[in-house]
Design a protein around this motif. Structure first.
Motif, PDB file in Angstrom:
ATOM      1  N   VAL A 172      12.267  30.610  54.168  1.00  0.00           N
ATOM      2  CA  VAL A 172      12.498  31.826  54.698  1.00  0.00           C
ATOM      3  C   VAL A 172      13.478  32.537  53.711  1.00  0.00           C
ATOM      4  O   VAL A 172      13.990  32.754  54.047  1.00  0.00           O
ATOM      5  CB  VAL A 172      11.788  32.875  55.126  1.00  0.00           C
ATOM      6  N   THR A 173      12.529  32.959  51.930  1.00  0.00           N
ATOM      7  CA  THR A 173      14.304  33.996  51.656  1.00  0.00           C
ATOM      8  C   THR A 173      13.790  35.031  51.265  1.00  0.00           C
ATOM      9  O   THR A 173      12.558  35.864  51.572  1.00  0.00           O
ATOM     10  CB  THR A 173      14.017  33.421  49.814  1.00  0.00           C
ATOM     11  N   VAL A 174      14.410  35.698  51.955  1.00  0.00           N
ATOM     12  CA  VAL A 174      14.834  37.344  51.794  1.00  0.00           C
ATOM     13  C   VAL A 174      15.578  38.261  51.460  1.00  0.00           C
ATOM     14  O   VAL A 174      17.194  37.305  50.549  1.00  0.00           O
ATOM     15  CB  VAL A 174      15.500  37.563  53.170  1.00  0.00           C
ATOM     16  N   ARG A 175      15.504  38.787  49.972  1.00  0.00           N
ATOM     17  CA  ARG A 175      16.258  39.313  49.505  1.00  0.00           C
ATOM     18  C   ARG A 175      16.769  40.827  49.924  1.00  0.00           C
ATOM     19  O   ARG A 175      15.526  41.665  50.462  1.00  0.00           O
ATOM     20  CB  ARG A 175      15.748  39.819  47.532  1.00  0.00           C
ATOM     21  N   TYR A 176      17.832  41.558  49.664  1.00  0.00           N
ATOM     22  CA  TYR A 176      17.891  42.853  49.825  1.00  0.00           C
ATOM     23  C   TYR A 176      18.712  43.245  48.459  1.00  0.00           C
ATOM     24  O   TYR A 176      19.049  43.365  48.044  1.00  0.00           O
ATOM     25  CB  TYR A 176      18.109  43.360  51.226  1.00  0.00           C
ATOM     26  N   THR A 177      18.146  45.365  48.872  1.00  0.00           N
ATOM     27  CA  THR A 177      18.465  46.247  47.512  1.00  0.00           C
ATOM     28  C   THR A 177      20.122  46.716  47.908  1.00  0.00           C
ATOM     29  O   THR A 177      20.497  47.277  46.629  1.00  0.00           O
ATOM     30  CB  THR A 177      17.573  46.338  46.523  1.00  0.00           C
ATOM     31  N   ALA A 178      20.072  47.373  49.231  1.00  0.00           N
ATOM     32  CA  ALA A 178      21.010  48.387  49.713  1.00  0.00           C
ATOM     33  C   ALA A 178      22.530  47.241  49.266  1.00  0.00           C
ATOM     34  O   ALA A 178      22.252  46.223  49.591  1.00  0.00           O
ATOM     35  CB  ALA A 178      20.813  48.187  50.956  1.00  0.00           C
ATOM     36  N   ASP A 179      23.410  48.673  49.582  1.00  0.00           N
ATOM     37  CA  ASP A 179      24.362  48.131  48.878  1.00  0.00           C
ATOM     38  C   ASP A 179      25.545  47.636  50.593  1.00  0.00           C
ATOM     39  O   ASP A 179      25.785  48.084  51.206  1.00  0.00           O
ATOM     40  CB  ASP A 179      25.606  48.532  48.373  1.00  0.00           C
ATOM     41  N   VAL A 180      24.788  46.988  51.401  1.00  0.00           N
ATOM     42  CA  VAL A 180      25.101  46.471  52.497  1.00  0.00           C
ATOM     43  C   VAL A 180      25.934  45.341  52.656  1.00  0.00           C
ATOM     44  O   VAL A 180      25.746  44.103  51.700  1.00  0.00           O
ATOM     45  CB  VAL A 180      23.666  46.756  53.590  1.00  0.00           C
ATOM     46  N   SER A 181      25.754  44.639  54.334  1.00  0.00           N
ATOM     47  CA  SER A 181      26.853  43.396  54.710  1.00  0.00           C
ATOM     48  C   SER A 181      25.871  42.358  54.711  1.00  0.00           C
ATOM     49  O   SER A 181      24.297  42.691  55.307  1.00  0.00           O
ATOM     50  CB  SER A 181      28.045  42.944  55.365  1.00  0.00           C
ATOM     51  N   PRO A 182      25.501  41.431  54.664  1.00  0.00           N
ATOM     52  CA  PRO A 182      25.230  40.152  54.711  1.00  0.00           C
ATOM     53  C   PRO A 182      24.450  40.412  56.853  1.00  0.00           C
ATOM     54  O   PRO A 182      23.623  39.989  57.687  1.00  0.00           O
ATOM     55  CB  PRO A 182      25.208  38.906  54.588  1.00  0.00           C
ATOM     56  N   ALA A 183      25.804  40.660  57.094  1.00  0.00           N
ATOM     57  CA  ALA A 183      25.777  41.341  58.675  1.00  0.00           C
ATOM     58  C   ALA A 183      25.308  41.918  59.155  1.00  0.00           C
ATOM     59  O   ALA A 183      24.273  42.012  59.926  1.00  0.00           O
ATOM     60  CB  ALA A 183      27.534  41.343  58.936  1.00  0.00           C
ATOM     61  N   PHE A 184      25.082  43.221  58.510  1.00  0.00           N
ATOM     62  CA  PHE A 184      24.501  44.255  58.584  1.00  0.00           C
ATOM     63  C   PHE A 184      22.852  43.783  58.662  1.00  0.00           C
ATOM     64  O   PHE A 184      21.854  44.365  59.217  1.00  0.00           O
ATOM     65  CB  PHE A 184      24.822  45.261  57.495  1.00  0.00           C
ATOM     66  N   VAL A 185      22.123  43.390  56.994  1.00  0.00           N
ATOM     67  CA  VAL A 185      20.823  42.379  57.147  1.00  0.00           C
ATOM     68  C   VAL A 185      20.282  42.007  57.953  1.00  0.00           C
ATOM     69  O   VAL A 185      19.681  42.051  58.510  1.00  0.00           O
ATOM     70  CB  VAL A 185      20.612  42.048  56.355  1.00  0.00           C
ATOM     71  N   LEU A 186      21.286  41.271  58.987  1.00  0.00           N
ATOM     72  CA  LEU A 186      20.773  40.437  60.219  1.00  0.00           C
ATOM     73  C   LEU A 186      20.548  40.960  61.432  1.00  0.00           C
ATOM     74  O   LEU A 186      19.861  40.736  62.160  1.00  0.00           O
ATOM     75  CB  LEU A 186      21.620  39.418  60.450  1.00  0.00           C
ATOM     76  N   ASN A 187      21.240  42.060  61.759  1.00  0.00           N
ATOM     77  CA  ASN A 187      21.364  42.955  62.954  1.00  0.00           C
ATOM     78  C   ASN A 187      20.084  44.371  62.231  1.00  0.00           C
ATOM     79  O   ASN A 187      18.867  44.053  63.683  1.00  0.00           O
ATOM     80  CB  ASN A 187      22.403  43.663  63.005  1.00  0.00           C
ATOM     81  N   VAL A 188      19.348  44.247  61.314  1.00  0.00           N
ATOM     82  CA  VAL A 188      18.161  44.919  60.802  1.00  0.00           C
ATOM     83  C   VAL A 188      16.996  43.663  61.591  1.00  0.00           C
ATOM     84  O   VAL A 188      16.315  44.303  62.358  1.00  0.00           O
ATOM     85  CB  VAL A 188      18.381  45.472  59.513  1.00  0.00           C
ATOM     86  N   LEU A 189      17.367  42.913  60.724  1.00  0.00           N
ATOM     87  CA  LEU A 189      16.203  42.403  60.929  1.00  0.00           C
ATOM     88  C   LEU A 189      16.636  41.583  62.810  1.00  0.00           C
ATOM     89  O   LEU A 189      14.830  40.659  62.767  1.00  0.00           O
ATOM     90  CB  LEU A 189      16.264  41.220  60.247  1.00  0.00           C
ATOM     91  N   ALA A 227      10.650  41.582  64.725  1.00  0.00           N
ATOM     92  CA  ALA A 227       9.722  40.809  65.468  1.00  0.00           C
ATOM     93  C   ALA A 227       8.534  39.730  64.280  1.00  0.00           C
ATOM     94  O   ALA A 227       7.757  40.716  63.967  1.00  0.00           O
ATOM     95  CB  ALA A 227       8.756  41.559  67.021  1.00  0.00           C
ATOM     96  N   ILE A 228       8.067  38.492  64.990  1.00  0.00           N
ATOM     97  CA  ILE A 228       6.763  38.411  63.921  1.00  0.00           C
ATOM     98  C   ILE A 228       5.874  38.060  64.655  1.00  0.00           C
ATOM     99  O   ILE A 228       5.773  37.759  66.602  1.00  0.00           O
ATOM    100  CB  ILE A 228       8.030  36.340  63.512  1.00  0.00           C
ATOM    101  N   VAL A 229       5.132  38.412  64.316  1.00  0.00           N
ATOM    102  CA  VAL A 229       3.530  38.300  64.846  1.00  0.00           C
ATOM    103  C   VAL A 229       2.426  37.366  64.230  1.00  0.00           C
ATOM    104  O   VAL A 229       2.886  37.180  63.325  1.00  0.00           O
ATOM    105  CB  VAL A 229       3.034  39.504  65.074  1.00  0.00           C
TER     106      VAL A 229
END
Length: 530
Positions: free
Chosen positions: A152-169, A175-177
């Motif tokens: 699974v490839t995730v892209r993001y546009t916000a000026d944030v760190s990968p660590a922040f993205v991981l905490n959001v996910l 959660a995966i349904v």
């Protein structure tokens, strides 16, 4: 499930809820919890936003990365076994765990991941804002997330760190349904929302067998859970609103855990044969805020003096005992990046000297808005007495929670006692609330305590907050958040005071119960009965 367990379970489900049943002990493979669960609106991860529903989502669903019951401080593999991040390209690539099936028996695929997050935006309930923090929108989502095979490839546009993205996910809407089960139960294009309001379709250690709103929840173990089958064959959460009834049920052996006892009730159970009481720090931080629209509260000397006029230890050792611990930074203890220094203590003489040296005339009076519910009135009265020692007279204005918060959001208070919960377990979640305010105008509403207290945060602190959000090196990033906490701790009109705690009473034979800092971090999977 053996015949004895079946009979015992049937007996529990037949009990009149809220009344002490006539059983002597709970079955050895069933965990029975008494809790107030009348806040649940939905248990669909794309909609669940209440504490009790968040707890239930945590038992029945997984995320690609998550804080596991075995270690609440480390972001660990969940449905993904590994991931690689490219901060420059704003891309994270996940490798899915092989052999995982949903509780329906359907295999986990990359398509399930893409579908799960997309339905959060299509349904557009409250949790959509959490995933939106990384720059995803309903319009760009299809370009941001893709899957091929077990990748699974995730892209993001916000000026944030990968660590922040991981905490959001790793948060609840991540959660995966089960896409197939959800689509089979779709009604009028609702992507299975009506079905998932009262059913589960996840990969988690438990499956929802029965849910009766404001009555009970019955979970059964998932024997095929990739992290190992739970020892408890079943978990029953009984809705018991009255704390006195919870205590009685625990004392008679009819429940294993009482979750909503008052401080006095928990203290009374300490040392009682067959029962133990444990204290669990929570992510909620409490603070005294000084609105900068009030002229008397604008001098930094008043901010500094106020830090020495709070009787932290006196309150924590008396009426707040077991409910709060002294904590003087905006990120809660127990998670990476927390600052646990407590440099301030009650010292009215020092406070008086600070005010005198700054030429501030005393006495003067300030209104203090406070929610009229325990423990806030007692906290306010304590501060009223201690602040008076330095000539600052606090005029307490009690109100309902909605009244106080409405006034706070309108910036019409002077001083106020309040609390804050992070949206996600990433330090930026609180830094944006306590260390950032780029526009202090009355016509620019921001859901932060800085804006609500009209504090024009210095440019260098605003810049450091955004730099920490974008910092790719995790160790450097956490150091930056600790520095921000020190700066707010030392020089701001926000006086951090306490971190909340939950006191939970358990039967002595219950081991492995995990009660983390938010409802999302409460786990039954490791529970055993000795």
């Amino acid at each position: 499930m053996n015949k004895l367990t079946q009979i015992s379970l049937a007996a529990f489900l037949a009990m009149p809820l809220g009344l002490p049943p006539a059983l002597a002990d709970t079955p050895s493979d069933i965990l029975v919890i008494a809790s107030n669960i009348n806040d649940i609106v939905s248990i669909d991860p794309a909609e669940a936003y209440e504490p009790s529903s968040g707890e239930l989502v945590g038992q029945t669903y997984d995320r690609l990365v998550q804080y596991d019951a075995t270690d609440l401080e480390t972001l660990a593999p969940g449905l993904a076994t590994e991931w690689t991040a490219d901060a420059e390209a704003k891309t994270i690539t996940f490798t899915l765990r092989e052999g995982v099936t949903f509780t329906s028996g359907n295999p986990l695929t990359g398509a399930d991941v893409v579908y799960s997050w997309k339905r959060v935006f299509v349904l557009n309930k409250s949790p959509a804002a959490i995933l939106g923090q990384i720059g995803w929108t309903p319009e760009n989502y299809d370009e941001m997330v893709s899957a091929e095979g077990n990748t699974v490839t995730v892209r993001y546009t916000a000026d944030v760190s990968p660590a922040f993205v991981l905490n959001v996910l790793a948060s609840r809407p991540g959660a995966i349904v089960d896409m197939k089960t959800t689509m089979e139960n779709e009604v009028d294009g609702d992507m299975g929302n009506a079905f998932l309001k009262a059913n589960t379709a996840g990969t988690g250690p438990f499956v929802l067998r029965d849910y009766r709103p404001a009555e009970m929840i019955n979970l059964v173990a998932n024997p095929d859970y990739f992290g190992g089958a739970p020892a408890m064959r079943s978990v029953i959460v009984r809705h018991v609103a009255e704390s006195a009834t919870q205590r009685l049920l625990l004392e008679t052996g009819d429940i294993d855990i009482a979750r909503n006892l008052t401080g006095d009730q928990a203290t009374a159970l300490e040392g009682k044969d067959g029962i133990r009481v444990e204290t669990f720090p929570q992510a909620t931080v409490h603070f005294l805020s000084l609105n900068q629209k009030a002229e008397a509260l604008q001098p930094p000397a008043v901010w500094e003096a106020a830090r020495y006029l709070v009787n932290y230890e006196g309150m924590a050792d008396s009426f707040l005992k077991g409910q709060m611990q002294v904590h003087q930074a905006f990120w809660p203890s127990g998670f990476p990046g927390a600052l646990n220094d407590t440099p301030y203590s009650y010292d009215p003489e020092k406070a008086k000297q600070i005010l005198a040296d700054a030429g501030i005339e005393t006495p003067f009076t300030v209104t203090l808005d406070v929610i009229n519910a325990d423990p806030f009135p007692d906290m306010a009265q304590s501060m009223q007495a201690t602040f008076a020692e330095a000539g600052i007279n606090l005029d307490i204005l009690p109100g309902t929670g909605s009244q106080v918060i409405t006034k706070y959001r309108a910036r019409t208070h002077q001083a106020m006692l309040l609390y804050w919960n992070p949206d996600i377990m990433d330090p930026h979640s609180n830094a944006k609330a306590f260390a950032y305010n780029s526009n202090n105008g009355d016509d620019f509403y921001a859901p932060s305590t800085t804006w609500r207290n009209a504090w024009a945060v210095p440019d260098e602190i605003n810049a450091e907050t955004m730099a920490a959000l974008a910092e790719a090196d995790e160790a450097t990033r956490l150091e930056m958040y600790q520095d921000l906490q020190r700066k707010v701790q030392q020089d701001s009109p926000i006086i951090m005071t306490f971190q909340a705690s939950d006191r939970v009473a358990l039967a002595d034979d219950v081991l492995g119960y995990v009660h983390g800092p938010t409802s999302n971090f409460i786990y039954y999977r490791l529970v055993t009965k000795d």
